[in-house]
Structure formats: structure tokens, C-alpha cells
Design a protein around this motif. Structure first.
Motif, mmCIF file in Angstrom:
data_model
loop_
_atom_site.group_PDB
_atom_site.id
_atom_site.type_symbol
_atom_site.label_atom_id
_atom_site.label_comp_id
_atom_site.label_asym_id
_atom_site.label_seq_id
_atom_site.Cartn_x
_atom_site.Cartn_y
_atom_site.Cartn_z
ATOM 1 N N MET A 1 0.624 -1.135 -0.112
ATOM 2 C CA MET A 1 -0.156 0.174 -0.294
ATOM 3 C C MET A 1 1.001 1.645 0.480
ATOM 4 O O MET A 1 0.949 2.086 0.459
ATOM 5 C CB MET A 1 -0.736 0.171 1.347
ATOM 6 C CG MET A 1 -2.006 -1.151 1.209
ATOM 7 S SD MET A 1 -2.888 -1.136 -0.358
ATOM 8 C CE MET A 1 -3.879 -0.077 0.058
ATOM 9 N N LEU A 2 2.011 1.335 -0.896
ATOM 10 C CA LEU A 2 2.534 2.868 -1.000
ATOM 11 C C LEU A 2 1.949 3.877 -1.655
ATOM 12 O O LEU A 2 1.284 3.098 -2.816
ATOM 13 C CB LEU A 2 4.190 1.868 -1.592
ATOM 14 C CG LEU A 2 5.045 3.525 -1.525
ATOM 15 C CD1 LEU A 2 5.197 2.961 0.001
ATOM 16 C CD2 LEU A 2 6.453 2.367 -2.443
ATOM 17 N N ALA A 3 2.171 4.385 -1.417
ATOM 18 C CA ALA A 3 1.385 5.997 -1.916
ATOM 19 C C ALA A 3 1.951 6.075 -3.608
ATOM 20 O O ALA A 3 2.827 5.571 -3.891
ATOM 21 C CB ALA A 3 1.676 7.058 -1.162
ATOM 22 N N PRO A 4 1.164 5.720 -4.061
ATOM 23 C CA PRO A 4 1.743 6.199 -5.723
ATOM 24 C C PRO A 4 2.214 6.603 -6.467
ATOM 25 O O PRO A 4 3.054 6.679 -7.463
ATOM 26 C CB PRO A 4 -0.082 6.520 -6.679
ATOM 27 C CG PRO A 4 -1.231 6.489 -5.946
ATOM 28 C CD PRO A 4 -0.499 6.467 -3.924
ATOM 29 N N ASP A 5 2.336 8.104 -5.756
ATOM 30 C CA ASP A 5 3.582 8.468 -5.984
ATOM 31 C C ASP A 5 5.353 8.211 -5.671
ATOM 32 O O ASP A 5 5.845 7.587 -6.499
ATOM 33 C CB ASP A 5 3.433 10.394 -5.992
ATOM 34 C CG ASP A 5 3.613 10.421 -4.426
ATOM 35 O OD1 ASP A 5 2.519 9.159 -3.571
ATOM 36 O OD2 ASP A 5 4.199 11.580 -3.844
ATOM 37 N N LEU A 6 4.720 7.174 -4.484
ATOM 38 C CA LEU A 6 6.526 7.103 -4.333
ATOM 39 C C LEU A 6 6.328 5.566 -5.352
ATOM 40 O O LEU A 6 7.655 5.453 -5.246
ATOM 41 C CB LEU A 6 6.232 6.376 -2.604
ATOM 42 C CG LEU A 6 6.024 7.633 -1.208
ATOM 43 C CD1 LEU A 6 6.234 7.242 -0.556
ATOM 44 C CD2 LEU A 6 7.141 9.370 -1.778
ATOM 45 N N GLN A 7 6.153 5.358 -5.736
ATOM 46 C CA GLN A 7 5.896 4.014 -6.284
ATOM 47 C C GLN A 7 6.314 4.213 -7.794
ATOM 48 O O GLN A 7 7.571 3.279 -7.607
ATOM 49 C CB GLN A 7 4.212 2.898 -7.110
ATOM 50 C CG GLN A 7 3.718 2.416 -5.609
ATOM 51 C CD GLN A 7 2.346 1.963 -5.899
ATOM 52 O OE1 GLN A 7 2.318 1.290 -6.850
ATOM 53 N NE2 GLN A 7 1.534 1.837 -4.621
ATOM 54 N N ASP A 8 5.661 5.322 -7.805
ATOM 55 C CA ASP A 8 6.816 5.857 -9.389
ATOM 56 C C ASP A 8 7.576 6.607 -9.127
ATOM 57 O O ASP A 8 9.069 6.116 -9.917
ATOM 58 C CB ASP A 8 6.100 7.115 -9.796
ATOM 59 C CG ASP A 8 4.793 6.832 -10.393
ATOM 60 O OD1 ASP A 8 4.630 5.733 -10.782
ATOM 61 O OD2 ASP A 8 3.631 7.841 -10.399
ATOM 62 N N ALA A 9 8.262 6.936 -7.659
ATOM 63 C CA ALA A 9 9.449 7.080 -7.271
ATOM 64 C C ALA A 9 10.586 6.469 -7.478
ATOM 65 O O ALA A 9 11.790 5.672 -7.740
ATOM 66 C CB ALA A 9 9.700 7.693 -6.691
ATOM 67 N N VAL A 10 10.209 5.073 -6.636
ATOM 68 C CA VAL A 10 11.106 3.622 -6.442
ATOM 69 C C VAL A 10 11.484 3.398 -7.877
ATOM 70 O O VAL A 10 12.179 3.115 -8.562
ATOM 71 C CB VAL A 10 10.085 2.627 -5.633
ATOM 72 C CG1 VAL A 10 11.018 1.255 -5.722
ATOM 73 C CG2 VAL A 10 10.319 3.112 -4.514
ATOM 74 N N LEU A 11 10.297 3.379 -8.368
ATOM 75 C CA LEU A 11 10.451 2.493 -10.075
ATOM 76 C C LEU A 11 10.786 3.120 -11.155
ATOM 77 O O LEU A 11 11.864 2.926 -12.006
ATOM 78 C CB LEU A 11 8.708 2.701 -11.133
ATOM 79 C CG LEU A 11 8.066 1.487 -11.057
ATOM 80 C CD1 LEU A 11 6.984 1.288 -10.619
ATOM 81 C CD2 LEU A 11 8.587 -0.037 -10.221
ATOM 82 N N ALA A 12 10.861 4.825 -10.652
ATOM 83 C CA ALA A 12 12.403 5.472 -11.596
ATOM 84 C C ALA A 12 13.591 5.349 -10.926
ATOM 85 O O ALA A 12 14.745 5.794 -11.312
ATOM 86 C CB ALA A 12 11.767 7.346 -11.340
ATOM 87 N N LEU A 13 14.097 4.449 -9.958
ATOM 88 C CA LEU A 13 15.846 4.778 -9.446
ATOM 89 C C LEU A 13 16.241 4.035 -10.374
ATOM 90 O O LEU A 13 15.668 3.541 -11.425
ATOM 91 C CB LEU A 13 15.363 3.828 -7.992
ATOM 92 C CG LEU A 13 14.755 4.922 -7.084
ATOM 93 C CD1 LEU A 13 15.046 4.060 -6.126
ATOM 94 C CD2 LEU A 13 15.711 6.321 -6.775
ATOM 95 N N GLU A 14 17.664 4.315 -10.745
ATOM 96 C CA GLU A 14 18.630 3.544 -11.230
ATOM 97 C C GLU A 14 19.266 2.777 -11.364
ATOM 98 O O GLU A 14 20.074 3.321 -10.026
ATOM 99 C CB GLU A 14 18.367 4.407 -12.832
ATOM 100 C CG GLU A 14 17.605 4.771 -13.672
ATOM 101 C CD GLU A 14 18.048 5.980 -14.573
ATOM 102 O OE1 GLU A 14 19.430 6.192 -14.731
ATOM 103 O OE2 GLU A 14 17.252 6.764 -15.177
#
Length: 53
Positions: A1-14
């Protein structure tokens, strides 16, 4: 249940040199926060730690 914007941030990590940018264990404290607001505060603290001394 991670906040949607944080999910995006995690996925954007390289990955750097084949190493993951952040361990799953590190994200647990963020994900275990009760509310999305608390998750965002924990995420911010993780990315911007206070330098003591």
C-alpha cells in the motif's frame, strides 16, 4: 500500500554499475508507515538525511 507517487519514484530509480539503488529492506520503513503522508515524510527523510555534528 505504498503511495502512488512513491511507487513511481521507486520505479524510476536506476541501478548504478549493476547494483540496485536502494535495498528493499530500506524501503520497509517507508512502506510500513500508516498513512501516505507519513510515507512521504519517511521517504523524504530517507533521501535527505539530517547531518548531525
Amino acid at each position: 500500500m505504498l503511495a502512488p507517487d512513491l511507487q513511481d519514484a521507486v520505479l524510476a530509480l536506476e541501478a548504478v554499475d549493476g547494483a540496485e539503488p536502494m535495498a528493499e529492506r530500506t524501503l520497509r520503513a517507508v512502506a510500513h508507515a500508516s498513512t501516505w503522508a507519513e510515507q512521504r515524510a519517511a521517504w523524504h527523510a530517507l533521501l535527505h538525511p539530517t547531518i548531525l555534528g
